[in-house]
Design a protein around this motif. Structure first.
Motif, short mmCIF file in Angstrom:
data_model
loop_
_atom_site.label_atom_id
_atom_site.label_comp_id
_atom_site.label_asym_id
_atom_site.label_seq_id
_atom_site.Cartn_x
_atom_site.Cartn_y
_atom_site.Cartn_z
N PHE A 105 16.75 23.88 -13.21
CA PHE A 105 15.88 25.23 -13.24
C PHE A 105 16.95 26.19 -13.97
O PHE A 105 16.33 27.19 -14.79
N ALA A 108 16.63 25.78 -17.47
CA ALA A 108 15.42 26.32 -18.34
C ALA A 108 15.67 27.98 -18.47
O ALA A 108 15.21 28.07 -19.46
N THR A 121 8.67 18.09 -18.57
CA THR A 121 9.28 18.21 -17.27
C THR A 121 8.16 17.71 -16.29
O THR A 121 6.97 17.96 -16.22
N VAL A 126 10.22 24.90 -13.28
CA VAL A 126 10.87 24.90 -14.82
C VAL A 126 9.54 25.30 -15.61
O VAL A 126 9.55 26.20 -16.44
#
Length: 259
Positions: A105, A108, A121, A126
């Motif tokens: 996360f 991202a 994903t 994300v």
């Protein structure tokens, strides 16, 4: 019976009945009550259950959501440093898999400055983080939305297996040991990660020091199935030798900080 097998049995009983008792587990598994108590203590530390007098109960939905938030905001600085190192291995034109771990996360978030990459994903977090980000193509694998805010199940697994291949995968897990390799604590999440691993050319495991020796009851991957190991931990000589023997390249973010 090995500890991982006992703990899997305990979690299965919890899922089915909502509670377990030390005395009954001791008789079923043919081990001492003290052994069962140690198993319950370990699982509680992993936020898989809550111990009670004489046994344990499953976490209710509100506790689980609090646990997710707690994980998301635990070791934030380390996860951000791991993420910054990870994106240095992403190049323009890459297609990458990101799993649904809290570490990716933060990756991202760090990816937002990049252009002309594709992210595949199963993580809703994300997807939300990269939504509308110009220059980044985002693909959701679909499936059933889990309490972990990720898409899992046969639809997600088949979608990856049949339709998607990535040049690189970035993932994390529940823990790892030298003998067991990389471990997870959720079978559905693990199955999706396995599909991503199978359809990736190069694999990067992002690992903060808290995961060393930490046990999950599901086997995610053997050590040799990874190509790169990104960590903040000060590895022992034994661990360095293990990674070298399996041809896994060690990337220490502590070394990067010194440069």
């Amino acid at each position: 019976m090995f500890a991982l097998e006992r703990q899997k049995h305990i979690l299965e009983q919890l899922s089915a009945e909502g509670a377990v008792w030390v005395s009954r587990l001791s008789a079923e598994l043919c081990v001492t009550e003290e052994t069962i108590r140690r198993d319950l203590e370990k699982l509680e530390k992993q936020e898989m259950l809550r111990r009670t007098h004489g046994g344990a109960v499953s976490l209710d939905e509100s506790s689980f959501e609090m646990s997710l938030e707690k994980r998301k905001h635990t070791n934030v600085e380390i996860k951000e440093r791991l993420a910054r190192e990870a994106i240095t291995h992403v190049n323009t034109g890459d297609t990458i898999f990101l799993d649904a771990s809290t570490t990716t996360f933060y990756m991202a978030r760090a990816l937002k400055k990049m252009k002309n990459i594709t992210v595949i994903t199963n993580s809703l977090r994300v997807l939300n983080e990269l939504d509308g980000q110009e220059g980044i193509r985002v693909i959701a694998v679909g499936g059933v939305l889990s309490k972990n805010q990720s898409f899992v199940g046969s639809l997600a697994e088949e979608s990856i297996r049949d339709h998607y291949f990535a040049s690189k995968m970035f993932l994390s897990g529940k823990g790892l040991t030298e003998t067991a390799g990389f471990l997870e604590s959720n079978e559905q999440e693990c199955a999706v990660k396995r599909r991503m691993l199978e359809n990736s050319k190069t694999r990067y495991f992002l690992c903060d020091q808290s995961k060393f020796g930490r046990v999950g009851f599901v086997k995610l991957a053997r050590i040799e199935e990874m190509d790169y190991f990104i960590t903040d931990a000060e590895l022992s000589d034994d661990w360095k030798q293990t990674l070298a023997e399996h041809k896994v390249e060690l990337i220490s973010i502590n070394d990067s900080d010194k440069e």
